[in-house]
Design a protein around this motif. Sequence first.
Motif, PDB file in Angstrom:
ATOM      1  N   PHE A  37       8.958   1.691  -2.537  1.00 48.58           N
ATOM      2  CA  PHE A  37       7.595   1.864  -3.048  1.00 48.58           C
ATOM      3  C   PHE A  37       6.598   2.137  -1.931  1.00 48.58           C
ATOM      4  CE2 PHE A  37       7.861  -2.765  -2.509  1.00 48.58           C
ATOM      5  CZ  PHE A  37       6.638  -3.104  -1.933  1.00 48.58           C
ATOM      6  N   ALA A  38       6.975   1.887  -0.678  1.00 52.30           N
ATOM      7  CA  ALA A  38       6.052   2.139   0.431  1.00 52.30           C
ATOM      8  C   ALA A  38       6.823   2.308   1.729  1.00 52.30           C
ATOM      9  CB  ALA A  38       5.056   0.993   0.565  1.00 52.30           C
ATOM     10  N   MET A  39       6.178   3.005   2.654  1.00 52.34           N
ATOM     11  CA  MET A  39       6.760   3.200   3.970  1.00 52.34           C
ATOM     12  C   MET A  39       5.633   3.264   4.996  1.00 52.34           C
ATOM     13  SD  MET A  39       9.439   6.122   5.154  1.00 52.34           S
ATOM     14  CE  MET A  39       8.340   7.481   4.831  1.00 52.34           C
ATOM     15  N   CYS A  40       5.832   2.590   6.112  1.00 55.03           N
ATOM     16  CA  CYS A  40       4.832   2.575   7.177  1.00 55.03           C
ATOM     17  C   CYS A  40       5.477   3.171   8.421  1.00 55.03           C
ATOM     18  CB  CYS A  40       4.381   1.129   7.423  1.00 55.03           C
ATOM     19  SG  CYS A  40       2.858   1.004   8.347  1.00 55.03           S
ATOM     20  N   GLY A  41       4.905   4.261   8.920  1.00 55.22           N
ATOM     21  CA  GLY A  41       5.468   4.938  10.090  1.00 55.22           C
ATOM     22  C   GLY A  41       4.433   5.856  10.707  1.00 55.22           C
ATOM     23  N   THR A  42       4.900   7.001  11.199  1.00 55.98           N
ATOM     24  CA  THR A  42       3.986   7.980  11.805  1.00 55.98           C
ATOM     25  C   THR A  42       4.262   9.360  11.223  1.00 55.98           C
ATOM     26  OG1 THR A  42       5.512   8.356  13.632  1.00 55.98           O
ATOM     27  CG2 THR A  42       3.753   6.761  14.023  1.00 55.98           C
ATOM     28  N   ASN A  43       3.249  10.231  11.319  1.00 58.46           N
ATOM     29  CA  ASN A  43       3.452  11.615  10.900  1.00 58.46           C
ATOM     30  C   ASN A  43       3.805  12.460  12.133  1.00 58.46           C
ATOM     31  OD1 ASN A  43       0.998  12.099  12.219  1.00 58.46           O
ATOM     32  ND2 ASN A  43      -0.151  12.489  10.349  1.00 58.46           N
ATOM     33  N   LYS A  44       3.913  13.777  11.950  1.00 57.31           N
ATOM     34  CA  LYS A  44       4.363  14.617  13.068  1.00 57.31           C
ATOM     35  C   LYS A  44       3.361  14.663  14.218  1.00 57.31           C
ATOM     36  CE  LYS A  44       3.069  19.115  11.046  1.00 57.31           C
ATOM     37  NZ  LYS A  44       2.617  18.753   9.698  1.00 57.31           N
ATOM     38  N   ASP A  48      -0.366   6.887  12.826  1.00 55.00           N
ATOM     39  CA  ASP A  48       0.199   5.853  11.964  1.00 55.00           C
ATOM     40  C   ASP A  48      -0.229   6.112  10.526  1.00 55.00           C
ATOM     41  OD1 ASP A  48       1.349   4.585  14.137  1.00 55.00           O
ATOM     42  OD2 ASP A  48      -0.338   3.199  14.402  1.00 55.00           O
ATOM     43  N   ILE A  49       0.748   6.053   9.614  1.00 51.93           N
ATOM     44  CA  ILE A  49       0.470   6.270   8.194  1.00 51.93           C
ATOM     45  C   ILE A  49       1.189   5.227   7.350  1.00 51.93           C
ATOM     46  CG2 ILE A  49      -0.001   8.762   8.295  1.00 51.93           C
ATOM     47  CD1 ILE A  49       2.910   9.241   7.376  1.00 51.93           C
ATOM     48  N   LEU A  50       0.577   4.932   6.212  1.00 51.93           N
ATOM     49  CA  LEU A  50       1.207   4.137   5.158  1.00 51.93           C
ATOM     50  C   LEU A  50       1.369   5.083   3.978  1.00 51.93           C
ATOM     51  CD1 LEU A  50       2.124   1.442   3.856  1.00 51.93           C
ATOM     52  CD2 LEU A  50      -0.260   1.147   3.117  1.00 51.93           C
ATOM     53  N   THR A  51       2.608   5.281   3.533  1.00 49.21           N
ATOM     54  CA  THR A  51       2.888   6.169   2.406  1.00 49.21           C
ATOM     55  C   THR A  51       3.280   5.305   1.216  1.00 49.21           C
ATOM     56  OG1 THR A  51       3.587   7.906   3.929  1.00 49.21           O
ATOM     57  CG2 THR A  51       4.309   8.114   1.636  1.00 49.21           C
ATOM     58  N   VAL A  52       2.598   5.519   0.076  1.00 51.39           N
ATOM     59  CA  VAL A  52       2.827   4.702  -1.121  1.00 51.39           C
ATOM     60  C   VAL A  52       2.989   5.578  -2.354  1.00 51.39           C
ATOM     61  CG1 VAL A  52       1.610   2.653  -0.251  1.00 51.39           C
ATOM     62  CG2 VAL A  52       0.337   4.393  -1.508  1.00 51.39           C
ATOM     63  N   LYS A  53       3.743   5.053  -3.318  1.00 51.49           N
ATOM     64  CA  LYS A  53       3.943   5.735  -4.597  1.00 51.49           C
ATOM     65  C   LYS A  53       2.699   5.514  -5.467  1.00 51.49           C
ATOM     66  CE  LYS A  53       7.540   6.553  -7.941  1.00 51.49           C
ATOM     67  NZ  LYS A  53       7.876   7.925  -7.731  1.00 51.49           N
ATOM     68  N   VAL A  54       2.294   6.570  -6.172  1.00 45.34           N
ATOM     69  CA  VAL A  54       1.119   6.488  -7.051  1.00 45.34           C
ATOM     70  C   VAL A  54       1.389   7.256  -8.342  1.00 45.34           C
ATOM     71  CG1 VAL A  54      -0.626   6.246  -5.223  1.00 45.34           C
ATOM     72  CG2 VAL A  54       0.048   8.526  -5.979  1.00 45.34           C
ATOM     73  N   GLU A  55       0.567   6.964  -9.364  1.00 44.38           N
ATOM     74  CA  GLU A  55       0.576   7.811 -10.561  1.00 44.38           C
ATOM     75  C   GLU A  55       0.004   9.151 -10.119  1.00 44.38           C
ATOM     76  OE1 GLU A  55      -1.242   5.973 -14.161  1.00 44.38           O
ATOM     77  OE2 GLU A  55      -1.456   4.276 -12.795  1.00 44.38           O
ATOM     78  N   PRO A  56       0.562  10.269 -10.608  1.00 39.81           N
ATOM     79  CA  PRO A  56       0.075  11.582 -10.154  1.00 39.81           C
ATOM     80  C   PRO A  56      -1.447  11.767 -10.244  1.00 39.81           C
ATOM     81  CG  PRO A  56       2.105  11.848 -11.357  1.00 39.81           C
ATOM     82  CD  PRO A  56       1.727  10.383 -11.475  1.00 39.81           C
ATOM     83  N   ALA A  95      -3.745  -3.448   0.524  1.00 40.14           N
ATOM     84  CA  ALA A  95      -2.944  -4.377  -0.290  1.00 40.14           C
ATOM     85  C   ALA A  95      -2.959  -3.943  -1.756  1.00 40.14           C
ATOM     86  CB  ALA A  95      -3.459  -5.806  -0.142  1.00 40.14           C
ATOM     87  N   LYS A  96      -4.110  -3.453  -2.253  1.00 42.57           N
ATOM     88  CA  LYS A  96      -4.200  -2.960  -3.641  1.00 42.57           C
ATOM     89  C   LYS A  96      -3.324  -1.722  -3.829  1.00 42.57           C
ATOM     90  CE  LYS A  96      -8.651  -4.753  -5.122  1.00 42.57           C
ATOM     91  NZ  LYS A  96      -9.727  -5.025  -4.186  1.00 42.57           N
ATOM     92  N   LEU A  97      -3.333  -0.831  -2.838  1.00 50.00           N
ATOM     93  CA  LEU A  97      -2.470   0.352  -2.918  1.00 50.00           C
ATOM     94  C   LEU A  97      -0.999  -0.053  -2.963  1.00 50.00           C
ATOM     95  CD1 LEU A  97      -3.910   3.013  -0.424  1.00 50.00           C
ATOM     96  CD2 LEU A  97      -3.876   3.119  -2.914  1.00 50.00           C
ATOM     97  N   LEU A  98      -0.623  -1.020  -2.134  1.00 43.80           N
ATOM     98  CA  LEU A  98       0.763  -1.509  -2.123  1.00 43.80           C
ATOM     99  C   LEU A  98       1.144  -2.106  -3.481  1.00 43.80           C
ATOM    100  CD1 LEU A  98       0.832  -3.122   1.407  1.00 43.80           C
ATOM    101  CD2 LEU A  98       2.317  -1.259   0.644  1.00 43.80           C
ATOM    102  N   ALA A  99       0.247  -2.904  -4.050  1.00 44.40           N
ATOM    103  CA  ALA A  99       0.513  -3.527  -5.350  1.00 44.40           C
ATOM    104  C   ALA A  99       0.670  -2.455  -6.431  1.00 44.40           C
ATOM    105  CB  ALA A  99      -0.597  -4.511  -5.714  1.00 44.40           C
TER     106      ALA A  99
END
Length: 119
Positions: A37-44, A48-56, A95-99
């Motif tokens: 549901f989420a990933m914390c890493g880096t882009n190219k 630093d980025i946090l990538t999260v699943k969302v409703e379209p 935290a809301k985005l993660l939830a």
Amino acid sequence: MNKYPAIHQAALNLKGATHDYKEEWGSDRYFVGEKMFAMCGTNKEGRDILTVKVEPNQGEILRAENPAIIPGYYMNKSHWVSVLLDEEKNDDFLAKLLAHAYEQVLRKLPKYRQKEIEG
């Protein structure tokens, strides 16, 4: 050691959430029921980025409202967003985005898995 302890803690505070570190990507990944549901890493660019699943439709709204939110890096752009962590530092918002991401994934799991996770 996780570079963003507040994000790490917020993700793991969600019932049944698990974590691993993907060495090849240099990313912390968060799962519920074996689905990410989420990933914390880096882009190219090395940001630093946090990538999260969302409703379209939620992803479009978030990107329109917040310049720190971009289409999901290396993910399906309609189902994932990435947050530039050097621009967005509000831990409560993150935290809301993660939830929200967690709920998106949990709801798609089979009912028996949802019941196991929710206790």
